[in-house]
Design a protein around this motif. Structure first.
Motif, mmCIF file in Angstrom:
data_model
loop_
_atom_site.group_PDB
_atom_site.id
_atom_site.type_symbol
_atom_site.label_atom_id
_atom_site.label_comp_id
_atom_site.label_asym_id
_atom_site.label_seq_id
_atom_site.Cartn_x
_atom_site.Cartn_y
_atom_site.Cartn_z
ATOM 1 N N TYR A 106 0.835 -1.210 0.000
ATOM 2 C CA TYR A 106 0.000 0.000 0.000
ATOM 3 C C TYR A 106 0.867 1.257 0.000
ATOM 4 C CZ TYR A 106 -3.448 3.454 1.468
ATOM 5 O OH TYR A 106 -4.241 4.571 1.541
ATOM 6 N N GLN A 107 1.864 1.297 0.867
ATOM 7 C CA GLN A 107 2.741 2.466 0.913
ATOM 8 C C GLN A 107 3.468 2.652 -0.411
ATOM 9 O OE1 GLN A 107 5.011 1.553 4.460
ATOM 10 N NE2 GLN A 107 3.664 2.793 5.730
ATOM 11 N N PHE A 108 3.908 1.545 -1.009
ATOM 12 C CA PHE A 108 4.610 1.631 -2.292
ATOM 13 C C PHE A 108 3.688 2.204 -3.369
ATOM 14 C CE2 PHE A 108 5.992 0.142 -6.398
ATOM 15 C CZ PHE A 108 7.358 0.340 -6.360
ATOM 16 N N VAL A 109 2.481 1.661 -3.484
ATOM 17 C CA VAL A 109 1.596 2.050 -4.578
ATOM 18 C C VAL A 109 1.055 3.470 -4.415
ATOM 19 C CG1 VAL A 109 -0.584 1.075 -3.733
ATOM 20 C CG2 VAL A 109 -0.125 1.127 -6.185
ATOM 21 N N ILE A 110 0.848 3.937 -3.182
ATOM 22 C CA ILE A 110 0.376 5.319 -3.036
ATOM 23 C C ILE A 110 1.504 6.318 -3.296
ATOM 24 C CG2 ILE A 110 -1.572 4.785 -1.522
ATOM 25 C CD1 ILE A 110 0.075 5.877 0.819
ATOM 26 N N ASP A 111 2.761 5.886 -3.117
ATOM 27 C CA ASP A 111 3.897 6.759 -3.408
ATOM 28 C C ASP A 111 4.272 6.755 -4.893
ATOM 29 O OD1 ASP A 111 4.118 7.506 -0.768
ATOM 30 O OD2 ASP A 111 5.715 6.075 -0.305
ATOM 31 N N TRP A 112 3.735 5.809 -5.649
ATOM 32 C CA TRP A 112 4.048 5.678 -7.066
ATOM 33 C C TRP A 112 3.500 6.882 -7.825
ATOM 34 C CZ3 TRP A 112 7.014 2.421 -9.798
ATOM 35 C CH2 TRP A 112 6.863 2.400 -11.172
ATOM 36 N N CYS A 113 4.316 7.475 -8.683
ATOM 37 C CA CYS A 113 3.854 8.602 -9.502
ATOM 38 C C CYS A 113 2.960 8.052 -10.605
ATOM 39 C CB CYS A 113 5.038 9.349 -10.107
ATOM 40 S SG CYS A 113 6.014 10.207 -8.889
ATOM 41 N N GLY A 114 1.829 8.635 -10.756
ATOM 42 C CA GLY A 114 0.915 8.201 -11.800
ATOM 43 C C GLY A 114 -0.500 8.127 -11.287
ATOM 44 N N ASN A 115 -1.366 7.698 -12.189
ATOM 45 C CA ASN A 115 -2.783 7.647 -11.872
ATOM 46 C C ASN A 115 -3.469 6.629 -12.780
ATOM 47 O OD1 ASN A 115 -5.031 8.429 -10.449
ATOM 48 N ND2 ASN A 115 -5.514 10.130 -11.803
ATOM 49 N N SER A 116 -2.798 5.513 -13.020
ATOM 50 C CA SER A 116 -3.308 4.526 -13.960
ATOM 51 C C SER A 116 -4.428 3.698 -13.334
ATOM 52 C CB SER A 116 -2.186 3.594 -14.408
ATOM 53 O OG SER A 116 -1.774 2.763 -13.343
ATOM 54 N N PRO A 117 -5.242 3.058 -14.167
ATOM 55 C CA PRO A 117 -6.282 2.170 -13.635
ATOM 56 C C PRO A 117 -5.693 1.036 -12.792
ATOM 57 C CG PRO A 117 -6.660 2.592 -15.971
ATOM 58 C CD PRO A 117 -5.329 3.184 -15.618
ATOM 59 N N GLU A 118 -4.528 0.520 -13.176
ATOM 60 C CA GLU A 118 -3.882 -0.556 -12.419
ATOM 61 C C GLU A 118 -3.452 -0.071 -11.042
ATOM 62 O OE1 GLU A 118 -3.567 -1.149 -16.726
ATOM 63 O OE2 GLU A 118 -2.731 0.443 -15.483
ATOM 64 N N GLN A 119 -2.939 1.152 -10.994
ATOM 65 C CA GLN A 119 -2.532 1.716 -9.707
ATOM 66 C C GLN A 119 -3.754 1.920 -8.810
ATOM 67 O OE1 GLN A 119 -0.734 5.588 -9.895
ATOM 68 N NE2 GLN A 119 -0.098 5.557 -7.757
ATOM 69 N N LYS A 120 -4.815 2.456 -9.370
ATOM 70 C CA LYS A 120 -6.034 2.670 -8.584
ATOM 71 C C LYS A 120 -6.585 1.346 -8.061
ATOM 72 C CE LYS A 120 -7.447 6.842 -11.025
ATOM 73 N NZ LYS A 120 -8.419 7.432 -11.950
ATOM 74 N N ALA A 121 -6.544 0.306 -8.900
ATOM 75 C CA ALA A 121 -7.031 -1.007 -8.472
ATOM 76 C C ALA A 121 -6.177 -1.563 -7.338
ATOM 77 C CB ALA A 121 -7.041 -1.970 -9.660
ATOM 78 N N ALA A 122 -4.862 -1.392 -7.430
ATOM 79 C CA ALA A 122 -3.964 -1.876 -6.374
ATOM 80 C C ALA A 122 -4.213 -1.128 -5.072
ATOM 81 C CB ALA A 122 -2.507 -1.735 -6.810
ATOM 82 N N ILE A 123 -4.437 0.160 -5.152
ATOM 83 C CA ILE A 123 -4.744 0.955 -3.955
ATOM 84 C C ILE A 123 -6.046 0.459 -3.319
ATOM 85 C CG2 ILE A 123 -5.462 3.247 -3.142
ATOM 86 C CD1 ILE A 123 -3.415 4.400 -5.202
#
Length: 94
Positions: free
Chosen positions: A29-46
């Motif tokens: 969770y900490q990794f994915v919220i710090d990731w730059c971007g706003n992709s559908p995959e990132q949102k799903a992981a969050i």
């Protein structure tokens, strides 16, 4: 929040090819919220990590969604992967 460990850690590339190991839902969770971007995959992981932390899904479900995100972003270290720097230093067989 409970740490909710994964059965098998996730390894990802960070920075200039340095590996990082994520052992728990909180790590992912900490990794994915710090990731730059706003992709559908990132949102799903969050969403998956938040759901696991809330107890709505198990840690392995969140792990699967995070792995899909990491694979899509080409940062997932698959089992047996050779680091890019070491891989280029290996002799080439002709």
């Amino acid at each position: 929040m409970l740490a909710k460990p994964f059965e098998k850690p996730i390894r990802v590339w960070v920075g200039m090819g340095f590996p990082r190991q994520l052992n728990t839902v909180v790590d992912a969770y900490q990794f994915v919220i710090d990731w730059c971007g706003n992709s559908p995959e990132q949102k799903a992981a969050i969403r998956a990590c938040r759901a696991a932390l809330a107890g709505d899904v198990d840690a392995e479900t969140a792990r699967g969604v995070f792995v899909a995100f990491a694979r899509k972003k080409d940062i997932l270290i698959e089992d047996g992967a050779i680091p890019p720097i070491l891989g280029s230093a290996q002799p080439k067989h002709v």
